[in-house]
Design a protein around this motif. Structure first.
Motif, PDB file in Angstrom:
ATOM      1  N   THR A 172       3.283  19.910 -11.735  1.00  0.00           N
ATOM      2  CA  THR A 172       4.066  19.550 -11.873  1.00  0.00           C
ATOM      3  C   THR A 172       4.798  17.715 -10.752  1.00  0.00           C
ATOM      4  O   THR A 172       4.623  18.556  -9.685  1.00  0.00           O
ATOM      5  N   VAL A 173       4.044  16.956 -11.588  1.00  0.00           N
ATOM      6  CA  VAL A 173       3.756  15.704 -10.651  1.00  0.00           C
ATOM      7  C   VAL A 173       5.436  15.223 -10.647  1.00  0.00           C
ATOM      8  O   VAL A 173       6.139  14.227 -11.708  1.00  0.00           O
ATOM      9  N   ASN A 174       6.076  14.255 -10.000  1.00  0.00           N
ATOM     10  CA  ASN A 174       7.471  13.927  -9.205  1.00  0.00           C
ATOM     11  C   ASN A 174       7.418  12.671  -8.680  1.00  0.00           C
ATOM     12  O   ASN A 174       6.048  12.258  -8.468  1.00  0.00           O
ATOM     13  N   ASP A 175       8.052  11.508  -9.064  1.00  0.00           N
ATOM     14  CA  ASP A 175       8.846  10.222  -8.114  1.00  0.00           C
ATOM     15  C   ASP A 175       7.087   9.374  -8.826  1.00  0.00           C
ATOM     16  O   ASP A 175       6.693   8.785  -7.645  1.00  0.00           O
ATOM     17  N   ILE A 176       7.280   9.318  -9.827  1.00  0.00           N
ATOM     18  CA  ILE A 176       5.956   8.290 -10.442  1.00  0.00           C
ATOM     19  C   ILE A 176       7.101   7.118 -10.372  1.00  0.00           C
ATOM     20  O   ILE A 176       8.040   7.340 -11.777  1.00  0.00           O
ATOM     21  N   LYS A 177       6.687   5.732  -9.865  1.00  0.00           N
ATOM     22  CA  LYS A 177       7.511   4.852  -9.904  1.00  0.00           C
ATOM     23  C   LYS A 177       7.608   3.947 -11.206  1.00  0.00           C
ATOM     24  O   LYS A 177       8.667   3.369 -11.312  1.00  0.00           O
ATOM     25  N   GLU A 178       6.648   3.910 -11.620  1.00  0.00           N
ATOM     26  CA  GLU A 178       5.824   2.433 -12.472  1.00  0.00           C
ATOM     27  C   GLU A 178       5.182   3.621 -13.647  1.00  0.00           C
ATOM     28  O   GLU A 178       3.747   3.919 -13.716  1.00  0.00           O
ATOM     29  N   ALA A 179       5.439   3.329 -14.843  1.00  0.00           N
ATOM     30  CA  ALA A 179       4.750   3.966 -15.566  1.00  0.00           C
ATOM     31  C   ALA A 179       2.940   3.421 -16.836  1.00  0.00           C
ATOM     32  O   ALA A 179       3.591   1.516 -15.888  1.00  0.00           O
ATOM     33  N   GLY A 180       2.537   3.854 -17.205  1.00  0.00           N
ATOM     34  CA  GLY A 180       0.919   3.324 -16.983  1.00  0.00           C
ATOM     35  C   GLY A 180      -0.196   4.235 -17.006  1.00  0.00           C
ATOM     36  O   GLY A 180       0.374   5.830 -16.610  1.00  0.00           O
ATOM     37  N   ASP A 184       0.611  -1.355   0.010  1.00  0.00           N
ATOM     38  CA  ASP A 184      -0.296  -0.035   0.297  1.00  0.00           C
ATOM     39  C   ASP A 184       0.239   1.370  -0.144  1.00  0.00           C
ATOM     40  O   ASP A 184       0.809   2.357  -0.396  1.00  0.00           O
ATOM     41  N   ALA A 185       1.869   1.295   0.974  1.00  0.00           N
ATOM     42  CA  ALA A 185       2.895   2.064   0.540  1.00  0.00           C
ATOM     43  C   ALA A 185       3.905   2.364  -0.858  1.00  0.00           C
ATOM     44  O   ALA A 185       3.754   3.731  -0.916  1.00  0.00           O
ATOM     45  N   GLU A 186       3.598   1.755  -1.508  1.00  0.00           N
ATOM     46  CA  GLU A 186       4.224   1.891  -2.788  1.00  0.00           C
ATOM     47  C   GLU A 186       3.110   2.103  -4.051  1.00  0.00           C
ATOM     48  O   GLU A 186       3.911   2.876  -4.551  1.00  0.00           O
ATOM     49  N   VAL A 187       1.743   2.340  -3.671  1.00  0.00           N
ATOM     50  CA  VAL A 187       1.607   2.561  -4.582  1.00  0.00           C
ATOM     51  C   VAL A 187       0.421   3.949  -4.585  1.00  0.00           C
ATOM     52  O   VAL A 187      -0.414   4.569  -4.820  1.00  0.00           O
ATOM     53  N   GLU A 188       1.040   4.573  -2.724  1.00  0.00           N
ATOM     54  CA  GLU A 188       0.351   6.212  -2.702  1.00  0.00           C
ATOM     55  C   GLU A 188       0.310   6.597  -3.529  1.00  0.00           C
ATOM     56  O   GLU A 188       1.909   6.786  -3.256  1.00  0.00           O
ATOM     57  N   LEU A 189       0.274   7.807  -3.880  1.00  0.00           N
ATOM     58  CA  LEU A 189       0.201   8.320  -5.460  1.00  0.00           C
ATOM     59  C   LEU A 189       0.246   9.840  -4.641  1.00  0.00           C
ATOM     60  O   LEU A 189      -0.552   9.972  -3.457  1.00  0.00           O
ATOM     61  N   PRO A 190       0.602  10.782  -5.007  1.00  0.00           N
ATOM     62  CA  PRO A 190       0.801  12.282  -5.074  1.00  0.00           C
ATOM     63  C   PRO A 190      -0.605  13.133  -5.084  1.00  0.00           C
ATOM     64  O   PRO A 190      -1.703  12.481  -5.777  1.00  0.00           O
ATOM     65  N   LYS A 191      -0.467  13.992  -4.324  1.00  0.00           N
ATOM     66  CA  LYS A 191      -2.117  14.969  -3.845  1.00  0.00           C
ATOM     67  C   LYS A 191      -1.859  15.730  -4.171  1.00  0.00           C
ATOM     68  O   LYS A 191      -0.289  16.764  -2.796  1.00  0.00           O
ATOM     69  N   ILE A 192      -2.469  17.306  -4.493  1.00  0.00           N
ATOM     70  CA  ILE A 192      -2.289  18.626  -4.363  1.00  0.00           C
ATOM     71  C   ILE A 192      -2.891  20.002  -3.831  1.00  0.00           C
ATOM     72  O   ILE A 192      -4.610  19.782  -4.638  1.00  0.00           O
ATOM     73  N   ASP A 193      -2.946  20.377  -3.397  1.00  0.00           N
ATOM     74  CA  ASP A 193      -4.336  21.888  -2.967  1.00  0.00           C
ATOM     75  C   ASP A 193      -3.541  22.747  -4.067  1.00  0.00           C
ATOM     76  O   ASP A 193      -2.834  22.974  -4.765  1.00  0.00           O
ATOM     77  N   ALA A 194      -4.753  23.638  -4.258  1.00  0.00           N
ATOM     78  CA  ALA A 194      -4.838  24.979  -5.361  1.00  0.00           C
ATOM     79  C   ALA A 194      -3.787  25.706  -4.550  1.00  0.00           C
ATOM     80  O   ALA A 194      -3.306  25.973  -6.107  1.00  0.00           O
ATOM     81  N   THR A 204      -4.259   8.038  -8.226  1.00  0.00           N
ATOM     82  CA  THR A 204      -4.864   7.187  -7.783  1.00  0.00           C
ATOM     83  C   THR A 204      -4.279   5.560  -8.645  1.00  0.00           C
ATOM     84  O   THR A 204      -4.254   6.169 -10.129  1.00  0.00           O
ATOM     85  N   PRO A 205      -4.327   4.432  -8.441  1.00  0.00           N
ATOM     86  CA  PRO A 205      -4.452   3.116  -9.792  1.00  0.00           C
ATOM     87  C   PRO A 205      -5.752   3.550 -10.421  1.00  0.00           C
ATOM     88  O   PRO A 205      -6.836   3.959 -10.248  1.00  0.00           O
ATOM     89  N   LYS A 206      -5.292   3.257 -11.826  1.00  0.00           N
ATOM     90  CA  LYS A 206      -6.582   2.769 -13.025  1.00  0.00           C
ATOM     91  C   LYS A 206      -7.928   2.269 -12.135  1.00  0.00           C
ATOM     92  O   LYS A 206      -8.594   3.173 -12.605  1.00  0.00           O
ATOM     93  N   ASP A 207      -7.578   1.180 -11.091  1.00  0.00           N
ATOM     94  CA  ASP A 207      -9.143   0.985 -11.198  1.00  0.00           C
ATOM     95  C   ASP A 207      -9.699   2.023  -9.710  1.00  0.00           C
ATOM     96  O   ASP A 207     -10.564   1.587  -9.360  1.00  0.00           O
ATOM     97  N   GLY A 208      -8.828   2.967  -9.832  1.00  0.00           N
ATOM     98  CA  GLY A 208      -9.167   3.735  -8.508  1.00  0.00           C
ATOM     99  C   GLY A 208      -9.219   3.414  -6.773  1.00  0.00           C
ATOM    100  O   GLY A 208     -10.051   4.168  -6.234  1.00  0.00           O
ATOM    101  N   ALA A 209      -8.985   2.777  -6.719  1.00  0.00           N
ATOM    102  CA  ALA A 209      -8.492   2.171  -4.983  1.00  0.00           C
ATOM    103  C   ALA A 209      -7.886   2.873  -4.683  1.00  0.00           C
ATOM    104  O   ALA A 209      -6.559   3.717  -5.066  1.00  0.00           O
TER     105      ALA A 209
END
Length: 314
Positions: A218-226, A169-179, A309-314
């Motif tokens: 600008t989104v940084n640290d994307i671990k895997e393309a997809g 779960d920690a690996e798939v945690e993705l970025p979030k940004i405020d206005a 989020t991942p493509k499946d929305g989890a």
């Protein structure tokens, strides 16, 4: 009376059964008549082989001996031995009843079967004892292992070991940004007048309702393309809106839909906060996501937050 044979009437001729033997007949012995002199008596003496069973014996007047069916020395056919008849064979020994198993000799109890059964019972008992002893040995080993004096790492610290799912779960945690962290352009600005924004301090982007208005993340640290899912929290005054979505400088084929999904009243900005999403293709590392108001878009909306989020929305 002197010893010797003095003719008939001597003591030797007094033998009532002398007529049955050849020497007695030679001396003139005759069978008795009248049942040995007793009235109404029945003669029970018969010549050997005379009586015929199953047939009625001839009777004679009182005091007379019934006629004999066979003469002395002549065998009666009813008592003739099988070997004396034509075609008769030698006498055979009586046959013993066959015992079990088809043998000509009778047998006693089946001791062999009893012995096999007893051996089987003893073998079953021995096997059962052996299995019980083996199970007991295994249980003792388990008890010794569980009762070991050295505690495990989790026992020492008192906290469970992190599971693989937690690290996943920690690996798939993705970025979030405020206005307020977005890069603004084309007349966009920050505001906090309309309540209900989820960003820190209730701050949101306003002025997006004009052509050329742009916000960039600008989104940084994307671990895997997809393919990932981009969520946008927005507010509208009860009227549908949309915007152009671009990833790494390439616009998506369809605009970002900011429809009035909640059916909020027209003109009510506070009740018009909703969220929408669209799929985006990201590369490994750093990516640029841009929302802009272009010709043909309906951009009357406030922008609050963006997250992936991942493509499946989890």
């Amino acid at each position: 009376m002197t010893p010797g044979n003095n003719g008939p009437g001597t003591p030797e001729d007094d033998d009532p059964f002398g007529y049955l033997y050849a020497d007695g007949q030679a001396r003139g012995a005759q069978p008795p008549s009248g049942g040995y002199g007793y009235p109404n008596s029945v003669s029970r003496v018969r010549t050997v082989g005379e009586r015929q069973y199953g047939q009625q014996q001839p009777t004679a007047p009182y005091g007379q001996v019934p006629p004999q069916q066979g003469a002395y020395g002549r065998p009666n056919p009813h008592y003739a031995a099988p070997e004396t008849l034509p075609g008769g064979g030698a006498p055979t020994a009586p046959q013993q009843p066959a015992g079990r198993g088809g043998s000509g000799r009778g047998r006693g109890p089946n001791t062999k079967g009893l012995l096999i059964g007893a051996v089987a019972v003893v073998a079953a008992v021995v096997i059962g004892i052996g299995v019980a002893m083996m199970n007991g040995s295994d249980d003792d080993k388990k008890d010794d292992t569980q009762a070991g004096p050295t505690p495990t790492q989790s026992q020492e610290t008192g906290s469970p070991t992190p599971s693989a799912s937690s690290s996943g779960d920690a690996e798939v945690e993705l970025p979030k940004i405020d206005a307020k962290a977005l890069r603004l352009a084309g007349g966009t600005t920050l505001a906090s007048d309309v309540k209900g924004a989820q960003a820190d301090g209730g701050v949101y982007v306003t002025g997006f309702n004009q052509v050329g208005a742009t916000v960039t993340w600008t989104v940084n640290d994307i671990k895997e393309a997809g393919t990932y899912r981009l969520y946008v929290h927005y507010g509208i005054p009860g009227v549908d809106a949309n915007a152009t979505l671009s990833v790494n400088g390439t616009p998506n084929s369809s605009p970002l839909n900011m429809k009035n999904f909640g059916g909020t009243p027209v003109g009510d900005w506070e009740k018009g906060w909703q969220e929408t999403w669209a799929n985006v293709n990201l590369t490994e590392g750093t990516n640029t996501i841009e929302l802009s108001c272009q010709q043909g878009n309906q951009c009357n909306a406030n922008l609050d937050q963006l997250w992936l989020t991942p493509k499946d929305g989890a």
